[in-house]
Motif scaffolding. Structure first.
Motif, PDB file in Angstrom:
ATOM      1  N   VAL A  20       2.427  10.027   0.096  1.00 29.15           N
ATOM      2  CA  VAL A  20       1.044   9.902   0.548  1.00 29.15           C
ATOM      3  C   VAL A  20       1.109  10.158   2.050  1.00 29.15           C
ATOM      4  O   VAL A  20       1.839   9.467   2.769  1.00 29.15           O
ATOM      5  CB  VAL A  20       0.518   8.472   0.297  1.00 29.15           C
ATOM      6  N   ASP A  21       0.371  11.167   2.526  1.00 32.67           N
ATOM      7  CA  ASP A  21       0.464  11.507   3.949  1.00 32.67           C
ATOM      8  C   ASP A  21      -0.494  10.633   4.768  1.00 32.67           C
ATOM      9  O   ASP A  21      -1.699  10.880   4.816  1.00 32.67           O
ATOM     10  CB  ASP A  21       0.156  12.999   4.144  1.00 32.67           C
ATOM     11  N   VAL A  22       0.077   9.638   5.411  1.00 35.34           N
ATOM     12  CA  VAL A  22      -0.726   8.672   6.173  1.00 35.34           C
ATOM     13  C   VAL A  22      -1.425   9.347   7.351  1.00 35.34           C
ATOM     14  O   VAL A  22      -2.514   8.939   7.761  1.00 35.34           O
ATOM     15  CB  VAL A  22       0.190   7.520   6.670  1.00 35.34           C
ATOM     16  N   GLU A  27      -8.709   5.982  11.226  1.00 38.86           N
ATOM     17  CA  GLU A  27      -8.919   4.542  11.406  1.00 38.86           C
ATOM     18  C   GLU A  27     -10.147   4.138  10.602  1.00 38.86           C
ATOM     19  O   GLU A  27     -11.019   4.964  10.342  1.00 38.86           O
ATOM     20  CB  GLU A  27      -9.169   4.224  12.882  1.00 38.86           C
ATOM     21  N   CYS A  28     -10.230   2.865  10.233  1.00 34.17           N
ATOM     22  CA  CYS A  28     -11.374   2.415   9.438  1.00 34.17           C
ATOM     23  C   CYS A  28     -11.948   1.151  10.064  1.00 34.17           C
ATOM     24  O   CYS A  28     -11.237   0.149  10.236  1.00 34.17           O
ATOM     25  CB  CYS A  28     -10.887   2.166   8.010  1.00 34.17           C
ATOM     26  N   VAL A  55      -2.074   3.622   8.866  1.00 33.38           N
ATOM     27  CA  VAL A  55      -1.072   3.083   7.937  1.00 33.38           C
ATOM     28  C   VAL A  55      -1.584   1.797   7.285  1.00 33.38           C
ATOM     29  O   VAL A  55      -1.268   1.492   6.127  1.00 33.38           O
ATOM     30  CB  VAL A  55       0.304   2.863   8.636  1.00 33.38           C
ATOM     31  N   GLN A  56      -2.437   1.080   8.013  1.00 31.08           N
ATOM     32  CA  GLN A  56      -3.012  -0.149   7.448  1.00 31.08           C
ATOM     33  C   GLN A  56      -4.031   0.185   6.365  1.00 31.08           C
ATOM     34  O   GLN A  56      -4.102  -0.479   5.336  1.00 31.08           O
ATOM     35  CB  GLN A  56      -3.644  -0.978   8.588  1.00 31.08           C
ATOM     36  N   VAL A  57      -4.790   1.254   6.600  1.00 32.20           N
ATOM     37  CA  VAL A  57      -5.760   1.703   5.592  1.00 32.20           C
ATOM     38  C   VAL A  57      -5.006   2.143   4.335  1.00 32.20           C
ATOM     39  O   VAL A  57      -5.357   1.770   3.203  1.00 32.20           O
ATOM     40  CB  VAL A  57      -6.605   2.885   6.137  1.00 32.20           C
ATOM     41  N   ALA A  58      -3.926   2.910   4.539  1.00 32.65           N
ATOM     42  CA  ALA A  58      -3.175   3.444   3.393  1.00 32.65           C
ATOM     43  C   ALA A  58      -2.609   2.310   2.547  1.00 32.65           C
ATOM     44  O   ALA A  58      -2.721   2.329   1.314  1.00 32.65           O
ATOM     45  CB  ALA A  58      -2.047   4.342   3.893  1.00 32.65           C
ATOM     46  N   ILE A  59      -2.035   1.309   3.179  1.00 33.81           N
ATOM     47  CA  ILE A  59      -1.428   0.208   2.411  1.00 33.81           C
ATOM     48  C   ILE A  59      -2.521  -0.647   1.773  1.00 33.81           C
ATOM     49  O   ILE A  59      -2.391  -1.094   0.638  1.00 33.81           O
ATOM     50  CB  ILE A  59      -0.473  -0.621   3.297  1.00 33.81           C
ATOM     51  N   TRP A  60      -3.623  -0.830   2.482  1.00 34.41           N
ATOM     52  CA  TRP A  60      -4.750  -1.598   1.912  1.00 34.41           C
ATOM     53  C   TRP A  60      -5.211  -0.937   0.616  1.00 34.41           C
ATOM     54  O   TRP A  60      -5.450  -1.598  -0.390  1.00 34.41           O
ATOM     55  CB  TRP A  60      -5.882  -1.660   2.950  1.00 34.41           C
ATOM     56  N   GLN A  61      -5.331   0.396   0.646  1.00 40.10           N
ATOM     57  CA  GLN A  61      -5.803   1.124  -0.547  1.00 40.10           C
ATOM     58  C   GLN A  61      -4.881   0.920  -1.752  1.00 40.10           C
ATOM     59  O   GLN A  61      -5.325   0.919  -2.888  1.00 40.10           O
ATOM     60  CB  GLN A  61      -5.881   2.627  -0.247  1.00 40.10           C
ATOM     61  N   GLU A  62      -3.600   0.750  -1.482  1.00 41.95           N
ATOM     62  CA  GLU A  62      -2.646   0.599  -2.586  1.00 41.95           C
ATOM     63  C   GLU A  62      -2.496  -0.838  -3.051  1.00 41.95           C
ATOM     64  O   GLU A  62      -1.884  -1.094  -4.086  1.00 41.95           O
ATOM     65  CB  GLU A  62      -1.251   1.122  -2.176  1.00 41.95           C
ATOM     66  N   THR A  84       3.223  -4.028  10.939  1.00 45.73           N
ATOM     67  CA  THR A  84       3.253  -5.471  10.656  1.00 45.73           C
ATOM     68  C   THR A  84       1.952  -5.923   9.991  1.00 45.73           C
ATOM     69  O   THR A  84       1.967  -6.540   8.924  1.00 45.73           O
ATOM     70  CB  THR A  84       3.465  -6.266  11.966  1.00 45.73           C
ATOM     71  N   LEU A  85       0.846  -5.603  10.623  1.00 42.19           N
ATOM     72  CA  LEU A  85      -0.443  -5.996  10.052  1.00 42.19           C
ATOM     73  C   LEU A  85      -0.689  -5.264   8.725  1.00 42.19           C
ATOM     74  O   LEU A  85      -1.356  -5.776   7.834  1.00 42.19           O
ATOM     75  CB  LEU A  85      -1.553  -5.674  11.055  1.00 42.19           C
ATOM     76  N   ALA A  86      -0.107  -4.063   8.609  1.00 43.91           N
ATOM     77  CA  ALA A  86      -0.306  -3.271   7.388  1.00 43.91           C
ATOM     78  C   ALA A  86       0.194  -4.023   6.160  1.00 43.91           C
ATOM     79  O   ALA A  86      -0.407  -3.948   5.090  1.00 43.91           O
ATOM     80  CB  ALA A  86       0.404  -1.917   7.512  1.00 43.91           C
ATOM     81  N   TYR A  87       1.302  -4.775   6.303  1.00 51.78           N
ATOM     82  CA  TYR A  87       1.734  -5.546   5.126  1.00 51.78           C
ATOM     83  C   TYR A  87       1.201  -6.971   5.156  1.00 51.78           C
ATOM     84  O   TYR A  87       0.946  -7.582   4.121  1.00 51.78           O
ATOM     85  CB  TYR A  87       3.258  -5.506   4.937  1.00 51.78           C
ATOM     86  N   ALA A  88       1.019  -7.528   6.365  1.00 51.56           N
ATOM     87  CA  ALA A  88       0.594  -8.937   6.446  1.00 51.56           C
ATOM     88  C   ALA A  88      -0.821  -9.121   5.878  1.00 51.56           C
ATOM     89  O   ALA A  88      -1.089 -10.083   5.154  1.00 51.56           O
ATOM     90  CB  ALA A  88       0.647  -9.405   7.892  1.00 51.56           C
ATOM     91  N   LEU A  89      -1.701  -8.189   6.189  1.00 51.22           N
ATOM     92  CA  LEU A  89      -3.106  -8.340   5.813  1.00 51.22           C
ATOM     93  C   LEU A  89      -3.328  -8.411   4.289  1.00 51.22           C
ATOM     94  O   LEU A  89      -3.933  -9.360   3.797  1.00 51.22           O
ATOM     95  CB  LEU A  89      -3.909  -7.200   6.442  1.00 51.22           C
ATOM     96  N   PRO A  90      -2.808  -7.431   3.516  1.00 48.29           N
ATOM     97  CA  PRO A  90      -3.020  -7.537   2.063  1.00 48.29           C
ATOM     98  C   PRO A  90      -2.345  -8.752   1.450  1.00 48.29           C
ATOM     99  O   PRO A  90      -2.896  -9.367   0.532  1.00 48.29           O
ATOM    100  CB  PRO A  90      -2.437  -6.230   1.505  1.00 48.29           C
TER     101      PRO A  90
END
Ligand SMILES: Nc1ncnc2c1ncn2[C@@H]1O[C@H](COP(=O)(O)OP(=O)(O)OP(=O)(O)O)[C@@H](O)[C@H]1O
Length: 502
Positions: A20-22, A27-28, A55-62, A84-90
């Protein structure tokens, strides 16, 4: 004719060949992030965050909404891109609806300083949704750490427990644990009531670094304790407590994409790095489930967008003068100088402090120092009381210090990965930053070849005014003299201490 660029080889693992090409995502704004818990939105706003990075949007989507956490995630995204926030948030969002407290998410990092930094991020977003975050890094005594991690039942006045009876049930005091591998294994082996029985999420941050060493076999230990159904060794380890009707986690026997109908007990894993390994034998240690690869761009290595790289070419013996002239030229902007070893870090920092005409506060930051000294230095650097940090590689991976405008490679980094992690201390979170590398003439070709392994690799020569280099010549001579004396007195002090040792 255009310059030939080295072709990057396709990854050996098929699932890594079509990531998946981040970098194609934008930004969102927090206002339009789907399903975001309003309490989390508020916490993010308190952190000064108004939108999610790509990258945070991409991980959130998954991870949020239909198909959530169906697959394990492997993330390769540049330094400072917000992993960090990309994994912490979900993780925090998903756990926010949990009814009973138990250890459900484990985040493992290679160093204590990094773990502290990541804990701060969780501390900002987890408590607002009622989650508790623990730390296992060996910063405090093991007894203090246990007291923070394990909830002991209150003994009622007048009631004594018979030592013949099984002990009262112990429970986790935390939902999320941020740990370094060594301390984690200590708790697994010897902390009463510490269990991974309920673990749902495992994050290996700075994965390539974590996989480089065994770190007391933390990974096979964690996988063994979680990658089994409830009849496995887990039961025997915790049966004492489970016998009292404790909460049991039945691992998800999901009907997963590509695994239709197959019962598959699983722990969700997220592994991340700015230089994620593509080595199948290393990745296989993670026992990934139907992994999804998220990567910024097609090339394996990528610099932050607003990073500018420069080279300074000089004779080896003149390097200290060039460095001092460069530091003066940077006019007190926050700067990290990298050397290749803890010994040269110490020597260079001592030497720089003997340049009395350099009005900068310069401190050493290395693995040779005690943690308390390092923490104090880092705090002073964060607060701007120290402008220049002289450091070796080991301690700086992932370090996030606001306002670092410059990185200087006093010695050429041996690998592109090293360059990426050093340079990545600046130009973070979309800010601008510069990385300077001091080179001897004979290193220039090798350096150019190394940079070509990454995207946007232009690296022009940075010229210092000749007068500024000349002006430090005489102070260099006297600084060298003082360094010699300092080294001699340190050596004799060490010798004396050595002879006193029993
Ligand atoms: N959505 C956001 N908006 C603004 N700033 C953010 C956002 N997400 C993260 N940041 C900031 O960006 C900086 C870098 O984030 P982080 O440390 O997670 O990067 P990283 O990708 O893990 O880098 P490295 O690979 O070097 O460890 C931090 O200071 C963080 O506070």
């Amino acid at each position: 004719m255009g310059e030939e660029r080295p072709r990057s080889r396709a990854p050996a693992l098929p699932w890594m060949r079509s990531p998946v090409d981040v970098s194609l995502l934008n930004e969102c704004s927090l206002d339009v992030v789907p399903c975001l818990d309003p309490r989390l939105k508020g916490a993010l706003q308190n952190m000064g965050i108004s939108s999610l990075f790509p990258v945070q949007v991409a991980i959130w989507q998954e991870t949020i909404g239909p198909g959530a956490f169906e697959r394990d995630l492997c993330v390769n995204s540049p330094t400072g891109s917000g992993k960090t926030l990309a994994y912490a948030l979900p993780i925090v969002q998903v756990l926010s609806t949990r009814a009973v407290r138990c250890l459900r998410a484990l985040v493992v990092l290679p160093t204590r300083d990094l773990a502290l930094q990541v804990k701060e991020v969780f501390d900002a977003i987890a408590p607002p949704v009622g989650l508790s975050v623990g730390l296992a890094v060996g910063q405090s005594s093991i007894a203090d750490e246990i007291a923070d991690l394990i909830k002991r039942p209150k003994l009622q006045a007048g009631i004594c427990y018979d030592p013949e009876d099984p002990p009262p049930e112990l429970q986790s005091a935390v939902d999320i644990l941020v740990a370094t591998p060594g301390r984690l294994v200590d708790h697994i082996n010897s902390t009463h009531g510490f269990t991974l029985e309920h673990l749902c999420y495992l994050v290996a941050d700075e994965t390539d670094r974590l996989l480089r060493e065994s770190y007391q076999s933390w990974l096979p230990t964690v996988l063994e304790m979680t990658n089994m159904n409830n009849e496995g060794p887990l039961k025997s380890k915790s049966s004492l407590y489970s016998a009292f009707g404790s909460l049991r986690t039945i691992r998800r026997c999901g009907i997963e994409r590509g695994f239709k109908g197959k019962s598959y007990p699983r722990l969700v894993k997220m592994v991340l790095s700015a230089t994620l390994t593509q080595d199948p034998s290393k990745l296989s240690q993670l026992d990934l489930h139907h992994p999804l690869f998220l990567s910024a761009g097609r090339r394996r290595y990528r610099f932050p967008e607003k990073l500018e790289s420069y080279k300074l070419i000089c004779q080896s013996k003149l390097k200290p003068i060039y460095l001092v002239a460069l530091l003066q030229n940077l006019e007190g902007e926050k700067c990290i100088v990298f050397t290749s070893s803890v010994e040269s870090t110490h020597r260079l920092c001592t030497l720089l402090n003997f340049f009395t005409d350099l009005p900068l506060k310069i401190k050493e930051y290395s693995g040779l120092q005690r943690q308390s000294v390092r923490s104090k230095t880092l705090k002073a650097f964060r607060e701007g009381d120290v402008q220049v940090l002289v450091s070796s590689d080991a301690m700086t991976r992932g370090m996030d210090v606001e306002g670092v405008r410059n990185v200087i490679n006093y010695e050429m980094p041996p690998y592109i990965k090293t360059y990426i992690h050093r340079a990545g201390r600046t130009a973070r979170a979309g800010q601008t930053g510069r990385c300077f590398t001091l080179l001897r003439k004979d290193e220039v070709k090798r350096f150019k070849k190394m940079l070509q392994k990454a995207d946007n690799n232009s690296c022009p020569v940075y010229s210092l005014p000749a007068s500024s280099v000349e002006s430090f010549r005489s102070s260099y001579t006297s600084a060298l003299e003082k360094l010699k004396e300092a080294v001699e007195s340190e050596t004799s002090r060490k010798r004396k201490l050595g002879s006193k040792a029993p």
